[in-house]
Write a protein that holds these residues in place. Structure first.
Motif, PDB file in Angstrom:
ATOM      1  N   GLU A   1      -2.936   8.830   6.476  1.00 34.79           N
ATOM      2  CA  GLU A   1      -4.296   8.741   5.972  1.00 34.79           C
ATOM      3  C   GLU A   1      -5.114   7.779   6.816  1.00 34.79           C
TER       4      GLU A   1
ATOM      5  N   GLY B   1      -4.249   3.928   2.486  1.00 32.61           N
ATOM      6  CA  GLY B   1      -2.859   3.967   2.049  1.00 32.61           C
ATOM      7  C   GLY B   1      -1.875   4.279   3.142  1.00 32.61           C
ATOM      8  N   LEU B   2      -1.398   5.504   3.141  1.00 27.75           N
ATOM      9  CA  LEU B   2      -0.327   5.886   4.039  1.00 27.75           C
ATOM     10  C   LEU B   2      -0.828   5.981   5.472  1.00 27.75           C
TER      11      LEU B   2
ATOM     12  N   PRO C   1       6.307  11.309   1.512  1.00 30.45           N
ATOM     13  CA  PRO C   1       5.091  10.911   0.787  1.00 30.45           C
ATOM     14  C   PRO C   1       4.058  12.014   0.694  1.00 30.45           C
TER      15      PRO C   1
ATOM     16  N   ALA D   1       1.496   2.297  -3.544  1.00 27.08           N
ATOM     17  CA  ALA D   1       0.373   2.656  -4.428  1.00 27.08           C
ATOM     18  C   ALA D   1       0.390   4.139  -4.761  1.00 27.08           C
ATOM     19  N   LYS D   2       1.077   4.938  -3.940  1.00 26.69           N
ATOM     20  CA  LYS D   2       1.109   6.391  -4.178  1.00 26.69           C
ATOM     21  C   LYS D   2       2.462   6.848  -4.680  1.00 26.69           C
ATOM     22  N   GLU D   3       3.304   5.914  -5.016  1.00 29.24           N
ATOM     23  CA  GLU D   3       4.641   6.246  -5.497  1.00 29.24           C
ATOM     24  C   GLU D   3       4.544   6.818  -6.908  1.00 29.24           C
ATOM     25  N   ARG D   4       5.431   7.745  -7.219  1.00 30.78           N
ATOM     26  CA  ARG D   4       5.479   8.309  -8.556  1.00 30.78           C
ATOM     27  C   ARG D   4       6.405   7.479  -9.446  1.00 30.78           C
TER      28      ARG D   4
ATOM     29  N   THR E   1      -7.974  10.534   2.395  1.00 28.89           N
ATOM     30  CA  THR E   1      -7.033  10.244   1.327  1.00 28.89           C
ATOM     31  C   THR E   1      -6.312  11.532   0.977  1.00 28.89           C
ATOM     32  N   ILE E   2      -4.996  11.499   0.961  1.00 26.79           N
ATOM     33  CA  ILE E   2      -4.235  12.707   0.694  1.00 26.79           C
ATOM     34  C   ILE E   2      -3.869  12.805  -0.778  1.00 26.79           C
ATOM     35  N   ASP E   3      -3.587  11.686  -1.365  1.00 29.05           N
ATOM     36  CA  ASP E   3      -2.900  11.711  -2.633  1.00 29.05           C
ATOM     37  C   ASP E   3      -3.563  10.755  -3.612  1.00 29.05           C
ATOM     38  N   VAL E   4      -3.156  10.846  -4.873  1.00 32.35           N
ATOM     39  CA  VAL E   4      -3.659   9.905  -5.864  1.00 32.35           C
ATOM     40  C   VAL E   4      -3.057   8.531  -5.585  1.00 32.35           C
ATOM     41  N   ALA E   5      -3.912   7.515  -5.495  1.00 31.09           N
ATOM     42  CA  ALA E   5      -3.404   6.155  -5.328  1.00 31.09           C
ATOM     43  C   ALA E   5      -3.798   5.352  -6.554  1.00 31.09           C
TER      44      ALA E   5
ATOM     45  N   GLU F   1       6.346   1.565   4.381  1.00 31.07           N
ATOM     46  CA  GLU F   1       6.316   3.025   4.366  1.00 31.07           C
ATOM     47  C   GLU F   1       7.533   3.590   5.100  1.00 31.07           C
TER      48      GLU F   1
ATOM     49  N   ARG G   1      -6.390  19.508  -7.489  1.00 31.23           N
ATOM     50  CA  ARG G   1      -5.162  19.191  -8.220  1.00 31.23           C
ATOM     51  C   ARG G   1      -4.953  17.677  -8.331  1.00 31.23           C
TER      52      ARG G   1
ATOM     53  N   LYS H   1       0.799  -1.228   0.000  1.00 30.75           N
ATOM     54  CA  LYS H   1       0.000   0.000   0.000  1.00 30.75           C
ATOM     55  C   LYS H   1       0.832   1.280   0.000  1.00 30.75           C
ATOM     56  N   ALA H   2       2.029   1.254   0.586  1.00 24.71           N
ATOM     57  CA  ALA H   2       2.843   2.470   0.562  1.00 24.71           C
ATOM     58  C   ALA H   2       3.338   2.761  -0.848  1.00 24.71           C
TER      59      ALA H   2
END
Lengths: 299, 432
Positions: B80, B76-77, A158, A142-145, B86-90, A291, B114, A139-140
């Motif tokens: 959160e 996610g994080l 993050p 899933a938001k990685e660029r 939810t803070i960010d795009v997952a 994470e 954004r 899950k950590a």
């Protein structure tokens, strides 16, 4: 039909990212663990720059606790692709006092890799480290660029990541900062196996069924090696197993399996009820284990 | 344990190798049941693994809920999880026998415009959630507007929580009409469909509901599996931004000089007569190369390497196009700009601009108006353009860009602004 199938689209995306790295950075490096994801990465890099050779070296962070087969495999691959290999040694980090060996029953060198990795990045002034991380793994992640910015201490924040829109990637950085790049972010475990099958890519033998001395710890099968400590209730036995992921031998979970080919593995995974990292002992440490390690600069 | 009705059939056969990829985004706030919907989609399509399910069950118990809380699947994080937001795009992934899906799961609150724009930028389809009890709200307008601004070709409006309104057809029809009333103004030509669902109970998400006999158009998953994605790329106007120059300088490929890049529009063939921008020199494609084999033609989004007949000096950031179909070439661009950064846009400010593989400096010439995205009012008395604002802005670049309007090509019509002081990506622009 003017429509790409999903593996072709994922391949095209990964090749685009790899070329973007070569264009935007001065000193990129490809992190090669010997695992299937990094093997796929090397193949993608070969395709991205053909007929030229891969324009950056491969970096293996050697914990010293490897499956022997992966080291032979690594050296063959490097030879075959005429690539440049750099090895960073966790043992050397320990000997020089930069890293301290974990003690106790669950001691692993997996976390120590971070120290060695950051040291090597600093020594060679690498400004982009390309890794095989995928967003479906944990899950950590899933938001990685695709382009993941790291500060001068190699840390990931993050909550303050750069937005990534369309296929416009921003690799701008200050001196001393670097990026982690994940070209196969959008691949799932199944995509990787299917791609290996479609492309007929060779894998180390440990991914296929073999007899191995193993023991069971809290429901996870681990490979036994002479330097590992056993609890009194644990006993070493020989089982037919294969690896689903490959990391440091101390924390790589094995799957009881008789799968002998990529097709076998694919149908086995289709029927499996546990994610591949479910077998990683290092992720079981806490809910936010990944994470935390990522923030510190883990792969 | 969840049964696996069709997985054997799917993955062990060759059909998996012949799947298409659909990228979609979800807009809606926590209260609309967005997380529950995604959890439900993953759960009912058998895409959750046992250890993920165990973790969610454990977390549900810890939070005191009696039933398994599917919304926790998308947690996610740690921050959160602790704050329940939810803070960010997952990004999430699942596959069925028909397609592989990438979900850009974005938070829906106004302060996260954004993130929604980010998630929408790569999506072929958008799910817009409406809470049937609340009806079409300002927030729905905002989500619909962003979907249209980002030119997402397919919109699926899920009218959720139908269980709380006894699955009444009148409710569904009324909300449908309300939404259409607004959407006809913002995207009249788009493919918009409506589905009555209960994410909580699973009605019409993956499994057709017996409680909505009046609804016959198929489940959400069915819509996702059958939306046509073939025509989403521009296949008319050939655009090839040069990304990287390949020069092997080996004995075998001594004189090889290839232009690597991703096809951003149109179809390129071996033998095509092409023009190189900005030099306007014309030449011919001598091969469309890939590692596997040379191709007769290439189309978006393929990554290929072109070789040309004449030895022209071409670098990254230049563009190869058909000689008879040129993009707009100009130092002046007008964009709808979504501001992404805490630091407001500086009127008269200078920024780095990235468009395809080209990077130039630019000056903010005029801010025409800031859009109130709830009411679609254009505010021309502008105090500042701050984070999550969408503004119509004129930019002047130091070197010409080669572009199309965003509505005709999402790749050659989009750009980002980078603040040179912080290196951060601060703006996302869609060219008018």
């Amino acid at each position: 039909m003017l429509q790409l199938l999903h593996l072709a689209e994922l391949e095209s995306e990964a090749i685009f990212i790899l070329r973007e790295v070569a264009a935007q950075f001065e000193q990129p490096v490809l992190l090669f663990s010997g695992g299937k994801d990094s093997i796929v990465l090397v193949h993608l890099a070969k395709k991205a720059f053909w007929p030229a050779r891969i324009p950056f070296p491969l970096l293996h962070i050697d914990t010293g606790h490897n499956f022997e087969e992966t080291i032979h495999f690594r050296d063959d691959l490097v030879g075959k692709f005429n690539a440049r290999l750099i090895v960073g040694s966790v043992q050397e980090s320990i000997d020089s006092g930069r890293a301290v060996e974990e003690q106790g029953i669950n001691a692993s060198r997996n976390v120590l890799q971070t120290v060695t990795l950051l040291d090597v990045i600093e020594k060679y002034k690498f400004d982009a480290a390309i890794g095989g991380g995928r967003r479906d793994e944990e899950k950590a992640r899933a938001k990685e660029r695709f382009f993941s910015h790291r500060d001068e201490f190699g840390q990931w924040d993050p909550k303050n990541q750069r937005p990534e829109l369309w296929n416009l990637f921003n690799g701008k950085k200050r001196l001393g900062e670097n990026f982690r790049i994940f070209p196969i972010s959008n691949w799932t475990e199944m995509d990787v196996w299917q791609y290996l099958f479609q492309e007929q890519i060779e894998l180390p033998s440990i991914y296929f069924t073999h007899d191995r001395e193993v023991f069971n710890r809290d429901g996870v099968w681990l490979a036994w090696a002479p330097f590992m400590k056993l609890k009194p209730t644990e006993k070493v036995e020989v089982r037919k197993v294969r690896c689903r992921t490959v990391g440091d031998i101390t924390c790589t979970g094995l799957t009881l399996s008789t799968a002998n080919s990529l097709e076998d593995i694919i149908s086995e995974i289709a029927a499996t009820r546990v994610t591949e990292r479910g077998g990683r002992y290092d992720d079981k440490r806490s809910d936010a284990a990944m994470e935390d390690r990522k923030k510190e600069g883990y792969f | 344990m969840i049964a696996h009705p069709h997985q054997e059939e799917v993955f062990s056969s060759k059909s998996y190798l012949e799947m298409e990829l659909l990228r979609f985004t979800t807009a809606g706030s926590v209260d609309d049941g967005k997380s529950t919907l995604i959890g439900r989609l993953l759960y009912d399509s058998k895409s959750l693994f046992q250890d993920q399910l165990d973790a969610v069950k454990k977390a549900s118990l810890k939070k005191g809920s009696e039933h398994i809380n599917l919304a926790l699947v998308t947690d996610g994080l740690r921050a959160e999880r602790e704050q329940g937001i939810t803070i960010d795009v997952a990004y999430r992934y699942f596959a069925t026998p028909h397609r592989k899906f990438i979900i850009a799961d974005t938070p829906g609150h106004i302060q996260y415009t954004r993130n929604m724009v980010t998630g929408a930028s790569t999506a072929n389809a958008a799910i817009i959630l409406i809470d049937a009890r609340n009806g079409v709200t300002e927030q729905t307008h905002r989500h619909a507007y962003i979907a249209s601004l980002l030119e997402i070709p397919h919109i699926i409006v899920c009218i959720n929580k139908m269980d709380l309104l006894d699955y009444k057809q009148e409710v569904f029809e009324m909300l449908k009409k309300d939404f259409q009333h607004f959407s006809d103004q913002v995207f009249p030509q788009k493919d918009v469909r409506f589905i009555p669902i209960s994410a909580l109970l699973g009605d019409n998400v993956v499994i057709p509901s017996e409680k909505t006999p009046w609804y016959k158009e198929g489940t959400l998953l069915h819509a996702l599996e059958t939306i046509p994605i073939l025509n989403d790329n521009n296949l008319t106007d050939g655009r090839f931004p040069v990304q990287y120059i390949i020069r092997p300088e080996s004995n075998e490929f001594h004189d090889y000089r290839g232009y690597a890049g991703r096809i951003s529009g149109g179809i390129f063939h071996n033998g095509d007569k092409v023009t190189v921008l900005p030099s306007h020199l014309t030449t011919e494609i001598t091969s469309v190369d890939t590692f596997n084999n040379p191709l007769e033609e290439a189309f978006p989004p393929m990554s290929v390497t072109l070789t040309l007949k004449d030895d022209i000096d071409i670098s990254r950031g230049e563009m190869i196009v058909p000689f008879n179909n040129l993009p707009i070439e100009s130092c002046d661009v007008t964009v709808m700009l979504c501001w992404l950064n805490q630091k407001p846009l500086r009127p008269d400010g200078r920024y780095l601009l990235r468009h395809t593989t080209r990077e130039v400096k630019c000056l903010v010439k005029t801010i025409q108006y800031v859009l109130n995205i709830n009411t679609l009012e254009k505010q021309t008395e502008i105090k500042s353009v701050t984070m999550n604002d969408i503004a119509c802005v004129e930019l002047r670049t130091t070197l010409p860009l080669f572009f199309d309007s965003y509505s005709s090509n999402r790749i050659t019509g989009s750009l980002i602004l980078i603040d040179e002081a912080t290196n951060e990506t601060v703006g996302a622009g869609m060219i008018r």
